[in-house]
Write a protein that holds these residues in place. Sequence first.
Motif, PDB file in Angstrom:
ATOM      1  N   SER A 154       0.856  -1.192   0.000  1.00  0.00           N
ATOM      2  CA  SER A 154       0.000   0.000   0.000  1.00  0.00           C
ATOM      3  C   SER A 154       0.890   1.239   0.000  1.00  0.00           C
ATOM      4  CB  SER A 154      -0.894   0.001   1.238  1.00  0.00           C
ATOM      5  OG  SER A 154      -1.556   1.248   1.347  1.00  0.00           O
ATOM      6  N   CYS A 155       0.571   2.206  -0.869  1.00  0.00           N
ATOM      7  CA  CYS A 155       1.431   3.395  -0.951  1.00  0.00           C
ATOM      8  C   CYS A 155       1.189   4.341   0.214  1.00  0.00           C
ATOM      9  CB  CYS A 155       1.223   4.112  -2.284  1.00  0.00           C
ATOM     10  SG  CYS A 155      -0.334   5.024  -2.382  1.00  0.00           S
ATOM     11  N   GLY A 156       0.073   4.159   0.931  1.00  0.00           N
ATOM     12  CA  GLY A 156      -0.194   4.992   2.103  1.00  0.00           C
ATOM     13  C   GLY A 156      -0.868   6.315   1.795  1.00  0.00           C
ATOM     14  N   LYS A 157      -1.248   6.526   0.538  1.00  0.00           N
ATOM     15  CA  LYS A 157      -1.839   7.828   0.180  1.00  0.00           C
ATOM     16  C   LYS A 157      -3.233   7.997   0.772  1.00  0.00           C
ATOM     17  CE  LYS A 157      -2.589  10.977  -3.672  1.00  0.00           C
ATOM     18  NZ  LYS A 157      -2.093  11.376  -4.997  1.00  0.00           N
ATOM     19  N   CYS A 158      -4.027   6.913   0.789  1.00  0.00           N
ATOM     20  CA  CYS A 158      -5.393   7.067   1.300  1.00  0.00           C
ATOM     21  C   CYS A 158      -5.596   6.240   2.564  1.00  0.00           C
ATOM     22  CB  CYS A 158      -6.414   6.701   0.225  1.00  0.00           C
ATOM     23  SG  CYS A 158      -6.456   4.961  -0.185  1.00  0.00           S
TER      24      CYS A 158
END
Length: 427
Positions: free
Chosen positions: A343-347
């Motif tokens: 997960s890129c962690g943006k949301c």
Amino acid sequence: MTADPVTPVLTKRWLSPQSWRLSTYEKLEGYTALRKALKGTPEQLVQLVKDSGLRGRGGAGFPAGVKWSFMPPNEDKPHYLVINADEGEPGTCKDIPLMMADPHSLIEGCVIASYAMRSHHCFIYVRGEALHCIRRLNAAVREAKAAGYLGTDILGSGFDLEITVHAGAGAYICGEETALLDSLEGRRGQPRLKPPFPAAAGLYAAPTTVNNVETIASVPYIVNGGADWFRQMGSEKSPGPKIFSISGHVERPGQYEAPLGTTLRELLELCGGMKDGIPLKFWTPGGSSTPLFTAEHLDVPLDFEGAAEAGSMLGTTAVQVFNETVSVPWAVMKWTQFYEHESCGKCTPCREGTYWLAQILERMVSGHGTEEDIDTLLDVCDNILGRSFCALGDGAVSPITSGIKYFRDEFLALCESNRRELVGAQA
């Protein structure tokens, strides 16, 4: 050209000696489609691909010709073609073998597609870990350039094209097209807010089309064979051949080319059946981000409509096959750990949700789960599905919700063993 369901199309050169060399490619119809395409207009090529019914082979299944037609006809800004060769989905392994065995089919497809979309620069974004693949593509680009198939005034047509092979930096999220574009620009790979869509403002804020390797590699065959020939294979709404990546508990795992609409029962025959004769328990039709299927789904036609009607997705046709020795909660936990890590962690839904899903599953698999955990899992999944910034969140919940749907007993059994332990401890 006539189509036979068992005659390979995309993989026909794979077993030729030094199949990756330009000399081998040219002996086997290589670059004949390019000569034919350059005699037509870009509009004719876009129409041909529309008529063929070719759908994106990267998972979404969007009609390729329609996608190409979104590119503006004027050239006040540069147009870019970007090839998504990131291939990070667990179980997916069709694009790298294609680029290793037959890189010129991708390059020829890139030149034809770039000509159709008035693009003069094409980028092939390859998964960074696939170093051997990057080297082979670079060698093929050099060969094509030396032979006049790339560069300025290709084959005397007046059309110019440069191809850049770009190595990614090892992130699954960059398989999402807008995250790929950010990565290509040197930014952190994170999905962009849409609109604007890449066709309007993609790479360097210019009109861009992002296509999968297998989609573009199919184009030369369509140009040579024609739309009607291509439609003889596959089903009405999902025409053409497809590479199925079969892994797991089968006798001969590997890449199997078959028409879209082929069933798992037929694919298992091709790869020698279940390993050691142990029965099938569950499988994924298109990688770990597609909902699971069971032995009841052996005869589901594996095309975009058939898989969806049966409650899953065709995805990248990464068929992972599991026999009765595998614990469903354990397999689901392993996939969830992957999504948490990637997960890129943006949301928030995806960043926090995948973390909590992994925590709960790890606790359950270690024998410390409760029945409430199953409801909590489904509740967290419900909060992620459709609420995350890109499809990674939706993909992360697919194995969990489908795993509980078909194998709730296995999840309950983990809670039962924990309850017995608690009762024993209290006694």
